[in-house]
Design a protein around this motif. Sequence first.
Motif, PDB file in Angstrom:
ATOM      1  N   SER A 266       0.844  -1.188   0.000  1.00  0.00           N
ATOM      2  CA  SER A 266       0.000   0.000   0.000  1.00  0.00           C
ATOM      3  C   SER A 266       0.888   1.249   0.000  1.00  0.00           C
ATOM      4  N   GLY A 267       0.681   2.106  -0.981  1.00  0.00           N
ATOM      5  CA  GLY A 267       1.430   3.354  -1.052  1.00  0.00           C
ATOM      6  C   GLY A 267       2.817   3.247  -1.648  1.00  0.00           C
TER       7      GLY A 267
ATOM      8  N   LEU B 251      17.707  -0.136 -14.083  1.00  0.00           N
ATOM      9  CA  LEU B 251      17.247   0.920 -13.179  1.00  0.00           C
ATOM     10  C   LEU B 251      16.002   0.412 -12.476  1.00  0.00           C
ATOM     11  N   VAL B 252      16.026   0.437 -11.158  1.00  0.00           N
ATOM     12  CA  VAL B 252      14.839   0.128 -10.368  1.00  0.00           C
ATOM     13  C   VAL B 252      14.468   1.405  -9.626  1.00  0.00           C
ATOM     14  N   LEU B 253      13.286   1.912  -9.916  1.00  0.00           N
ATOM     15  CA  LEU B 253      12.767   3.104  -9.267  1.00  0.00           C
ATOM     16  C   LEU B 253      11.643   2.674  -8.338  1.00  0.00           C
ATOM     17  N   THR B 254      11.738   3.053  -7.076  1.00  0.00           N
ATOM     18  CA  THR B 254      10.689   2.754  -6.108  1.00  0.00           C
ATOM     19  C   THR B 254      10.209   4.067  -5.498  1.00  0.00           C
ATOM     20  N   HIS B 255       8.910   4.275  -5.517  1.00  0.00           N
ATOM     21  CA  HIS B 255       8.302   5.473  -4.930  1.00  0.00           C
ATOM     22  C   HIS B 255       7.399   5.007  -3.797  1.00  0.00           C
ATOM     23  N   ARG B 256       7.749   5.392  -2.559  1.00  0.00           N
ATOM     24  CA  ARG B 256       7.039   4.937  -1.357  1.00  0.00           C
ATOM     25  C   ARG B 256       6.354   6.093  -0.639  1.00  0.00           C
ATOM     26  N   LYS B 257       5.477   5.732   0.258  1.00  0.00           N
ATOM     27  CA  LYS B 257       4.768   6.676   1.140  1.00  0.00           C
ATOM     28  C   LYS B 257       3.770   7.528   0.361  1.00  0.00           C
TER      29      LYS B 257
ATOM     30  N   MET C 203      -1.105   7.328  -6.111  1.00  0.00           N
ATOM     31  CA  MET C 203      -0.327   6.261  -6.745  1.00  0.00           C
ATOM     32  C   MET C 203      -0.519   6.263  -8.257  1.00  0.00           C
ATOM     33  N   ALA C 204      -1.760   6.448  -8.729  1.00  0.00           N
ATOM     34  CA  ALA C 204      -2.039   6.468 -10.165  1.00  0.00           C
ATOM     35  C   ALA C 204      -1.388   7.678 -10.833  1.00  0.00           C
ATOM     36  N   ASN C 205      -1.478   8.829 -10.197  1.00  0.00           N
ATOM     37  CA  ASN C 205      -0.883  10.042 -10.747  1.00  0.00           C
ATOM     38  C   ASN C 205       0.629   9.906 -10.858  1.00  0.00           C
TER      39      ASN C 205
ATOM     40  N   ALA D 151      -5.123   7.077 -16.556  1.00  0.00           N
ATOM     41  CA  ALA D 151      -6.407   6.375 -16.420  1.00  0.00           C
ATOM     42  C   ALA D 151      -6.188   4.866 -16.325  1.00  0.00           C
ATOM     43  N   ASP D 152      -5.237   4.360 -17.077  1.00  0.00           N
ATOM     44  CA  ASP D 152      -4.920   2.938 -17.039  1.00  0.00           C
ATOM     45  C   ASP D 152      -4.429   2.540 -15.637  1.00  0.00           C
ATOM     46  N   TYR D 153      -3.536   3.338 -15.074  1.00  0.00           N
ATOM     47  CA  TYR D 153      -3.067   3.045 -13.715  1.00  0.00           C
ATOM     48  C   TYR D 153      -4.211   3.156 -12.709  1.00  0.00           C
ATOM     49  N   ALA D 154      -5.063   4.151 -12.844  1.00  0.00           N
ATOM     50  CA  ALA D 154      -6.193   4.295 -11.919  1.00  0.00           C
ATOM     51  C   ALA D 154      -7.080   3.052 -11.969  1.00  0.00           C
ATOM     52  N   ALA D 155      -7.334   2.530 -13.164  1.00  0.00           N
ATOM     53  CA  ALA D 155      -8.149   1.321 -13.300  1.00  0.00           C
ATOM     54  C   ALA D 155      -7.449   0.117 -12.676  1.00  0.00           C
ATOM     55  N   ARG D 156      -6.151   0.001 -12.878  1.00  0.00           N
ATOM     56  CA  ARG D 156      -5.390  -1.109 -12.293  1.00  0.00           C
ATOM     57  C   ARG D 156      -5.443  -1.045 -10.763  1.00  0.00           C
ATOM     58  N   TYR D 157      -5.253   0.154 -10.220  1.00  0.00           N
ATOM     59  CA  TYR D 157      -5.170   0.303  -8.768  1.00  0.00           C
ATOM     60  C   TYR D 157      -6.540   0.246  -8.099  1.00  0.00           C
ATOM     61  N   ALA D 158      -7.593   0.540  -8.854  1.00  0.00           N
ATOM     62  CA  ALA D 158      -8.954   0.452  -8.297  1.00  0.00           C
ATOM     63  C   ALA D 158      -9.282  -0.987  -7.902  1.00  0.00           C
ATOM     64  N   LYS D 159      -8.623  -1.955  -8.551  1.00  0.00           N
ATOM     65  CA  LYS D 159      -8.864  -3.376  -8.275  1.00  0.00           C
ATOM     66  C   LYS D 159      -8.146  -3.868  -7.020  1.00  0.00           C
ATOM     67  N   LEU D 160      -7.252  -3.034  -6.477  1.00  0.00           N
ATOM     68  CA  LEU D 160      -6.499  -3.445  -5.298  1.00  0.00           C
ATOM     69  C   LEU D 160      -7.355  -3.386  -4.039  1.00  0.00           C
TER      70      LEU D 160
END
Length: 180
Positions: A10-11, A121-127, A134-136, A169-178
Amino acid sequence: MSEYGTVLESGAVRFERLLPGPVERVWAYLTESDKRGTWLASGKLEPRVGGTVDLLFKHSQITSERPPERYREMNDNGWPSRGTVTRYEPMRALAMTWPGEGDASSEVTFELTPEGDRVRLVLTHRKLADKAEMANVSGGWHLHLGILEDRLAGDPPRGFWSRHAAIEADYAARYAKLPG
C-alpha cells in the motif's frame, strides 16, 4: 519486463527499466541538472545524504507537446520542488524525499545495477497517500522513464502529454482493483 509499474505494498510502486549503459552515463542522467532536465526536471542536487534537491519541472524542455490546462504551469513557468537526499551511493543508488500535497512527502529511490552493456534501473516510490496519488505518480514515472530511455538510446523522445491521460487512467483502473 513490463513498462508498467507494480504495486509493492500500500502506497508503494516500483518500476524497472533496462537502459543503455554504461552505469556512469545513467548516473549522470540522474544527478546532473542539464541531463536530468531532458527527461524529468533540472535543478541542483547536493551529492550527500542530507543534501538539498531543488527540482524545476519544466515540461517544455522534455517535450514539444502542449500540456492540458491543469499542467500548463509545468510547461510555461516550471514547477519548483524541494526535497532532501536520503541515500547517496555513487553509481549505485540515489534516494530523495518527494513533496506531496500539503506537508506530506514521499520518497523516491533509484537503484542501478550494471548488466553487460546495459544498466537495470529500479525506481521505487514509497509513502504515497492513496490510490489516486499512486495512479498520478505512476503515470508520470511511466512516461518520464520512457523519455529517459529514449534520451539514453539517442532516439527522439516519445510523446508525453499525448499519452498522459490514457496512461494515468490505465493506472487508476489497475489500482482500483487493489484491496483497500
